[in-house]
Scaffold this motif. Structure first.
Motif, PDB file in Angstrom:
ATOM      1  N   THR A  35       0.855  -1.185   0.000  1.00 15.64           N
ATOM      2  CA  THR A  35       0.000   0.000   0.000  1.00 15.64           C
ATOM      3  C   THR A  35       0.889   1.233   0.000  1.00 15.64           C
ATOM      4  OG1 THR A  35      -1.795  -1.132   1.142  1.00 15.64           O
ATOM      5  CG2 THR A  35      -1.727   1.265   1.358  1.00 15.64           C
ATOM      6  N   HIS A  36       0.516   2.235  -0.795  1.00 25.30           N
ATOM      7  CA  HIS A  36       1.206   3.521  -0.833  1.00 25.30           C
ATOM      8  C   HIS A  36       0.160   4.621  -0.735  1.00 25.30           C
ATOM      9  CE1 HIS A  36       4.253   0.984  -2.745  1.00 25.30           C
ATOM     10  NE2 HIS A  36       5.133   1.931  -2.501  1.00 25.30           N
ATOM     11  N   HIS A  37       0.586   5.806  -0.333  1.00 21.35           N
ATOM     12  CA  HIS A  37      -0.327   6.952  -0.409  1.00 21.35           C
ATOM     13  C   HIS A  37       0.445   8.188  -0.832  1.00 21.35           C
ATOM     14  CE1 HIS A  37       0.924   7.146   3.891  1.00 21.35           C
ATOM     15  NE2 HIS A  37       0.751   8.457   3.784  1.00 21.35           N
ATOM     16  N   LEU A  38      -0.283   9.032  -1.555  1.00 21.04           N
ATOM     17  CA  LEU A  38       0.257  10.299  -2.035  1.00 21.04           C
ATOM     18  C   LEU A  38      -0.450  11.420  -1.297  1.00 21.04           C
ATOM     19  CD1 LEU A  38       0.150   9.545  -5.867  1.00 21.04           C
ATOM     20  CD2 LEU A  38       2.227   9.855  -4.514  1.00 21.04           C
ATOM     21  N   VAL A  39       0.323  12.299  -0.687  1.00 19.82           N
ATOM     22  CA  VAL A  39      -0.235  13.455   0.005  1.00 19.82           C
ATOM     23  C   VAL A  39      -0.082  14.659  -0.926  1.00 19.82           C
ATOM     24  CG1 VAL A  39      -0.071  14.966   2.017  1.00 19.82           C
ATOM     25  CG2 VAL A  39       0.349  12.505   2.266  1.00 19.82           C
ATOM     26  N   ILE A  40      -1.218  15.227  -1.348  1.00 18.89           N
ATOM     27  CA  ILE A  40      -1.249  16.396  -2.221  1.00 18.89           C
ATOM     28  C   ILE A  40      -1.641  17.579  -1.344  1.00 18.89           C
ATOM     29  CG2 ILE A  40      -2.247  17.405  -4.316  1.00 18.89           C
ATOM     30  CD1 ILE A  40      -1.062  14.647  -4.920  1.00 18.89           C
ATOM     31  N   LYS A  41      -0.749  18.555  -1.225  1.00 15.97           N
ATOM     32  CA  LYS A  41      -1.048  19.696  -0.356  1.00 15.97           C
ATOM     33  C   LYS A  41      -0.443  20.963  -0.957  1.00 15.97           C
ATOM     34  CE  LYS A  41      -0.999  20.974   4.514  1.00 15.97           C
ATOM     35  NZ  LYS A  41      -2.411  21.051   4.806  1.00 15.97           N
ATOM     36  N   ASP A  42      -1.322  21.905  -1.306  1.00 18.48           N
ATOM     37  CA  ASP A  42      -0.899  23.225  -1.792  1.00 18.48           C
ATOM     38  C   ASP A  42       0.201  23.160  -2.854  1.00 18.48           C
ATOM     39  OD1 ASP A  42      -2.728  24.558  -0.164  1.00 18.48           O
ATOM     40  OD2 ASP A  42      -1.354  24.541   1.535  1.00 18.48           O
ATOM     41  N   GLY A  43      -0.008  22.350  -3.872  1.00 19.11           N
ATOM     42  CA  GLY A  43       0.935  22.310  -4.986  1.00 19.11           C
ATOM     43  C   GLY A  43       2.119  21.388  -4.787  1.00 19.11           C
ATOM     44  N   THR A  44       2.111  20.588  -3.711  1.00 18.51           N
ATOM     45  CA  THR A  44       3.188  19.632  -3.501  1.00 18.51           C
ATOM     46  C   THR A  44       2.632  18.216  -3.491  1.00 18.51           C
ATOM     47  OG1 THR A  44       3.007  19.640  -1.087  1.00 18.51           O
ATOM     48  CG2 THR A  44       4.501  21.276  -2.080  1.00 18.51           C
ATOM     49  N   CYS A  45       3.502  17.263  -3.756  1.00 20.51           N
ATOM     50  CA  CYS A  45       3.112  15.852  -3.760  1.00 20.51           C
ATOM     51  C   CYS A  45       4.217  15.068  -3.066  1.00 20.51           C
ATOM     52  CB  CYS A  45       2.948  15.367  -5.197  1.00 20.51           C
ATOM     53  SG  CYS A  45       2.725  13.585  -5.342  1.00 20.51           S
ATOM     54  N   THR A  46       3.863  14.337  -2.017  1.00 23.41           N
ATOM     55  CA  THR A  46       4.846  13.479  -1.362  1.00 23.41           C
ATOM     56  C   THR A  46       4.316  12.051  -1.315  1.00 23.41           C
ATOM     57  OG1 THR A  46       3.965  14.170   0.787  1.00 23.41           O
ATOM     58  CG2 THR A  46       5.986  15.241   0.043  1.00 23.41           C
ATOM     59  N   LEU A  47       5.203  11.120  -1.625  1.00 21.02           N
ATOM     60  CA  LEU A  47       4.871   9.705  -1.688  1.00 21.02           C
ATOM     61  C   LEU A  47       5.290   9.030  -0.385  1.00 21.02           C
ATOM     62  CD1 LEU A  47       4.132   7.110  -3.299  1.00 21.02           C
ATOM     63  CD2 LEU A  47       6.492   7.102  -4.117  1.00 21.02           C
ATOM     64  N   HIS A  48       4.396   8.199   0.146  1.00 21.53           N
ATOM     65  CA  HIS A  48       4.689   7.468   1.383  1.00 21.53           C
ATOM     66  C   HIS A  48       4.314   6.007   1.185  1.00 21.53           C
ATOM     67  CE1 HIS A  48       5.058  11.279   3.602  1.00 21.53           C
ATOM     68  NE2 HIS A  48       4.053  11.671   2.840  1.00 21.53           N
ATOM     69  N   GLU A  49       5.109   5.112   1.763  1.00 25.18           N
ATOM     70  CA  GLU A  49       4.762   3.703   1.745  1.00 25.18           C
ATOM     71  C   GLU A  49       3.896   3.405   2.951  1.00 25.18           C
ATOM     72  OE1 GLU A  49       7.253  -0.313   2.050  1.00 25.18           O
ATOM     73  OE2 GLU A  49       7.936   1.002   0.429  1.00 25.18           O
ATOM     74  N   GLY A  50       2.926   2.529   2.772  1.00 28.60           N
ATOM     75  CA  GLY A  50       2.043   2.142   3.869  1.00 28.60           C
ATOM     76  C   GLY A  50       0.734   2.911   3.829  1.00 28.60           C
ATOM     77  N   PRO A  51      -0.218   2.510   4.668  1.00 21.46           N
ATOM     78  CA  PRO A  51      -1.530   3.166   4.682  1.00 21.46           C
ATOM     79  C   PRO A  51      -1.507   4.503   5.416  1.00 21.46           C
ATOM     80  CG  PRO A  51      -1.486   1.346   6.243  1.00 21.46           C
ATOM     81  CD  PRO A  51      -0.154   1.340   5.543  1.00 21.46           C
ATOM     82  N   HIS A  52      -2.457   5.367   5.074  1.00 17.96           N
ATOM     83  CA  HIS A  52      -2.656   6.656   5.732  1.00 17.96           C
ATOM     84  C   HIS A  52      -3.806   6.493   6.726  1.00 17.96           C
ATOM     85  CE1 HIS A  52      -4.017  10.871   6.109  1.00 17.96           C
ATOM     86  NE2 HIS A  52      -2.750  11.178   5.866  1.00 17.96           N
ATOM     87  N   ALA A  53      -3.779   7.242   7.800  1.00 23.28           N
ATOM     88  CA  ALA A  53      -4.817   7.129   8.834  1.00 23.28           C
ATOM     89  C   ALA A  53      -6.190   7.553   8.328  1.00 23.28           C
ATOM     90  CB  ALA A  53      -4.427   7.957  10.048  1.00 23.28           C
TER      91      ALA A  53
END
Length: 104
Positions: A35-53
């Motif tokens: 599982t991966h998740h992408l956090v999109i915030k104010d014009g930025t994108c960060t990739l994280h491994e694992g589930p998001h809360a």
């Protein structure tokens, strides 16, 4: 291409202009991988491994479907209609992926 490489490609093809003012989390539950998740915030994108809360939308598919969508060979809506892709949460956000990432 591995699932990790697919997500790196997504991150590289991020369209920051389309993400101005957004605060979203796209979670990808890859049935035959991690599982991966992408956090999109104010014009930025960060990739994280694992589930998001608390993801905004969770997309559930196998790695083959993910590869097809990112490469542009598979249309996300067609994959959804064919049952290859499921979504939980705000399903309308899934349609934003095409704007946020230059696919294909």
């Amino acid at each position: 291409m591995s699932v990790d490489q697919i997500f790196q490609k997504l991150e590289q093809n991020f369209n920051a202009d389309a993400a101005q003012g957004l605060d979203l989390v796209f979670q990808f539950d890859i049935e035959d991988d991690k599982t991966h998740h992408l956090v999109i915030k104010d014009g930025t994108c960060t990739l994280h491994e694992g589930p998001h809360a608390d993801p905004s939308v969770t997309l559930i598919m196998n790695s083959e479907t993910l590869q097809g969508i990112v490469s542009g060979e598979t249309d996300g809506m067609q994959a959804f209609m064919a049952g290859q892709l499921r979504a939980e949460g705000d399903m309308m956000l899934a349609t934003k992926l095409g704007e946020l990432f230059n696919m294909g």
